[in-house]
Write an enzyme that holds these catalytic residues in place. Structure first.
Site, PDB file in Angstrom:
ATOM      1  N   HIS A 205       0.776  -1.237   0.000  1.00 38.45           N
ATOM      2  CA  HIS A 205       0.000   0.000   0.000  1.00 38.45           C
ATOM      3  C   HIS A 205       0.812   1.295   0.000  1.00 38.45           C
ATOM      4  CE1 HIS A 205      -3.647  -2.390   1.769  1.00 38.45           C
ATOM      5  NE2 HIS A 205      -3.465  -2.613   0.484  1.00 38.45           N
ATOM      6  N   ASP A 301      -1.283   2.882   7.069  1.00 44.78           N
ATOM      7  CA  ASP A 301      -0.332   1.801   6.832  1.00 44.78           C
ATOM      8  C   ASP A 301       1.118   2.181   7.115  1.00 44.78           C
ATOM      9  OD1 ASP A 301      -1.988  -0.394   6.088  1.00 44.78           O
ATOM     10  OD2 ASP A 301      -2.397   0.581   4.188  1.00 44.78           O
TER      11      ASP A 301
END
Length: 372
Positions: A205, A301
């Site tokens: 990500h 993330d």
């Protein structure tokens, strides 16, 4: 007749609504909590959630036992507390829950990202929670889902196997025994270091978003994220990040699953390298990029997945230069110090531990031993 397990779902986003509705359809007494009353007003008025699903999946109106924005009320009758919020909110949830938790309750993070259960347990400890509570985490979220309206949710897919681990691992069996009443898909994830270090979102990500920053800002995400966004060079960066993650895991005696192995396990997809394997995954076609760089792929993330992995690497002598580069670029783009905000070992209260001490504590230790 044995009384059914009472579940409380914390978080009324697309995932929380899908889980609450599914549990209710399985006839488990289910409470849904969200801190913002307006966000759950329609659900409270209707008394439940309409769930749609893929062919053959659960669907219908899931009638809830309770819908509330009062955390004390939400935890009062709970046997298992399903935390379905972004991992950046785990610490706040732990702080809010601390005064009201009771002996024997189980708190399960969906998912923990990296070191989520450790952070949650530390916050409980720091807020003087004396209840004998088991904190556990899932490696990933069981559903691919979305919200179709204020009291509607849709499940696209339910994963077939989701690793889960408790802190310490000696309690994993009791967590599995309880959750298997509702979900057979959860399996033993060994310990919370293993579930956290197999966090593939940390690899895919942030880097994929940052390396396509110009394209995202220019097109507002109007391109295929995993297909157009994963060029040969971008894939090489992902491979470097993945090697670092697997090496960090090895420094703790953990055989980490590589990105190639994960693609094979999750999607039965193979290739000569990561670039080819990603492009051979039919499910990635049609997935658009984020419309903005202010997206959870960075603000969640990076601090909650990549920072703790890099912090473990630095602590145990593993080179994490590629990860550090992505983290620093994220800091520049968002004008935020993600190293300061993230789950570093010192912030988690485990920076003083050796590899053997940390392994012992996640396998069979106690919060008192870990944080005092």
């Amino acid at each position: 007749m044995t009384q059914k397990t009472h579940f409380t779902v914390i978080g009324a986003g697309h995932g929380g609504k899908a889980m609450a509705a599914h549990l209710a359809l399985m006839e488990f007494p289910t409470t849904l909590y969200n801190r913002t009353p307006d966000h759950i007003a329609a659900i409270k008025e209707l008394g439940g959630i309409d769930l749609e699903c893929c062919e053959g999946g659960p669907h219908g109106f899931g009638k809830l036992a309770c819908v509330t924005s009062n955390i004390a009320e939400a935890l009062e009758n709970a046997d298992m507390i399903m935390v379905v919020v972004p991992s950046s909110a785990h610490a706040e949830i732990a702080k809010n829950c601390a005064p009201y938790l009771k002996d024997g309750q189980i708190v399960l993070l969906h998912p923990g990202r990296t070191c989520g259960a450790i952070e949650f347990q530390k916050v409980l400890h720091d807020n003087h929670c004396t209840a004998d509570v088991t904190v556990a985490e899932a490696e990933t979220f069981i559903y691919a889902s979305r919200s179709d309206g204020p009291a509607q949710a849709r499940i696209f897919r339910i994963k077939e196997a989701v690793p889960l681990a408790a802190l310490p691992a000696t309690r994993t069996r009791s967590v599995l025994d309880m959750i298997h009443q509702a979900y057979s898909q959860y399996i033993d994830g060994v310990n919370v270091l293993q579930t956290g270090l197999n966090n593939m979102g940390a690899i895919f990500h942030p880097a994929l978003t940052i390396l396509n920053a110009g394209w995202i800002e220019t097109t507002h995400g109007d391109f295929e994220f995993y297909i157009d966004g994963v060029s040969t060079s971008v894939a090489r960066v992902l491979e470097a990040l993945d090697r670092e993650r697997v090496t960090v895991a090895a420094s703790l005696g953990i055989r980490g699953r590589t990105a190639m192995e994960w693609l094979k396990l999750a999607y039965d997809t193979v290739g000569e390298d990561l670039h080819q394997a990603i492009h051979n995954q039919p499910g990635y076609y049609g997935i658009k990029a984020p419309t903005t760089l202010y997206h959870r792929y960075i603000f969640e993330d990076v601090p909650m997945s990549m920072v703790p992995i890099a912090s473990l690497g630095e602590h145990f002598g593993v080179s994490v230069r590629a990860m550090d580069s992505i983290i620093r670029l994220a800091c520049i783009i968002h004008k935020t110090d993600y190293w300061r905000r993230g789950r570093t070992l010192d912030k988690l209260g485990i920076g003083h531990l050796s590899d053997s001490e940390l392994t012992y504590l996640v396998n069979e230790g106690t919060p008192h031993e870990m944080f005092d």
